[in-house]
Design an enzyme around this catalytic site. Sequence first.
Site, PDB file in Angstrom:
ATOM      1  N   ARG A 236       0.246  -1.325  -0.215  1.00 16.76           N
ATOM      2  CA  ARG A 236      -0.043  -0.139  -0.480  1.00 16.76           C
ATOM      3  C   ARG A 236       1.022   1.295   0.116  1.00 16.76           C
ATOM      4  NH1 ARG A 236      -3.090  -2.363  -1.332  1.00 16.76           N
ATOM      5  NH2 ARG A 236      -5.317  -3.619  -0.679  1.00 16.76           N
ATOM      6  N   GLU A 264      -3.041   7.695  -4.078  1.00 16.13           N
ATOM      7  CA  GLU A 264      -4.461   6.597  -5.211  1.00 16.13           C
ATOM      8  C   GLU A 264      -4.964   7.101  -4.784  1.00 16.13           C
ATOM      9  OE1 GLU A 264      -2.193   2.602  -4.702  1.00 16.13           O
ATOM     10  OE2 GLU A 264      -4.411   1.751  -5.480  1.00 16.13           O
ATOM     11  N   HIS A 282      -1.719  -0.349  -9.942  1.00 13.26           N
ATOM     12  CA  HIS A 282      -2.373  -1.323  -8.695  1.00 13.26           C
ATOM     13  C   HIS A 282      -2.906  -2.639  -9.735  1.00 13.26           C
ATOM     14  CE1 HIS A 282      -3.687  -1.392  -4.826  1.00 13.26           C
ATOM     15  NE2 HIS A 282      -3.276  -2.292  -5.361  1.00 13.26           N
TER      16      HIS A 282
END
Length: 328
Positions: A236, A264, A282
């Site tokens: 993450r 993000e 991602h």
Amino acid sequence: MKKIAVTASLPGGAVDKLKEKFCIKTFKQKKCLNESELLKVLKDADGAITLLGDPLTKNVLEKTKLQIISNYAVGYNNIDIGFATEKGIAVTNTPDVLTDATADLTFALILSVARRIVESDHFTRKGKFKGWLPELMLGVDLRGKTLGIIGMGRIGKAVARRAIPFGMKIVYTKRKRLIESEENSLKATFLTLDELLKVSDIVTLHCPLTKDTEGLIGRERIFSMKKGSILINTSRGKVVDEDALCDALKTHLFGAGLDVYEKEPIVNNRLLKMKNVVLLPHIGSAGRDTREEMAEIAVSNIIAFFEGRVPPDLIPEQKGMTLFRGQK
Ligand code: GLV
Ligand code: GLV
């Protein structure tokens, strides 16, 4: 009939299986939702299949009547777990199935950064390849180098297994040290985080985002990494101080490979201008088979729950709890 909201269309036929027993509403969004969009989607829903970017905050949860959130991801930091648990909402994820896909992508990033694959591709397309040269696009050899794995869970271990045949030395850190036989089979040496950063040529992150790991790789730690080393992040974005990383990429690190970002889906503008980074949208688990299996799992958790069983992939924080309301 119970109502299930599916916040995006999922690959494969898994969601169709729900149609016999539930009233399904699938939202054909092409992006993650903000709180108010998500609230509209979850209105009247008894259960939901959600994406990792859907913000299931306290504010959202207190306005829904959800009984189960089946998150289509292994990570579930998008959900306020404390509040969901307090409200008796079951939360499930999709562990295991995406381990190999994510470890594969991690290795793809390691090789891409170390051997300058993306930069070389751009170089070639631009017509700059004028012939073989001894010093063209020199990168980092993997053999004999030390791979530092932060977070030695399923994915971290799968990355370690891939690193062995490349001839890498493996060091790792984890809250709870592995048992000796596992360390031996992974040829992995336990270190503290700070020791690991000092000795690793490539550092790769495989911890979940929690209060403890947010900002874990801050400025001081980034600059404590070996000069000329590489940072890989497929976990993450918020685990890393992105601004400090950008500074380090100019003077200190060889490069970085990122699949995830601090804000993000916004990607730091400074990163976009750097040649020594490989930036992915991602896609850690984005193998077709994997994504179809994740959908099967997300669906089976919903079915189990409304059949009155304990969903097989209840998150660890809720394992063993009988906190669910009106399940039947
Ligand atoms: C991907 O990032 C996941 O958590 O599944
Ligand atoms: C590389 O192409 C070599 O032949 O050494």
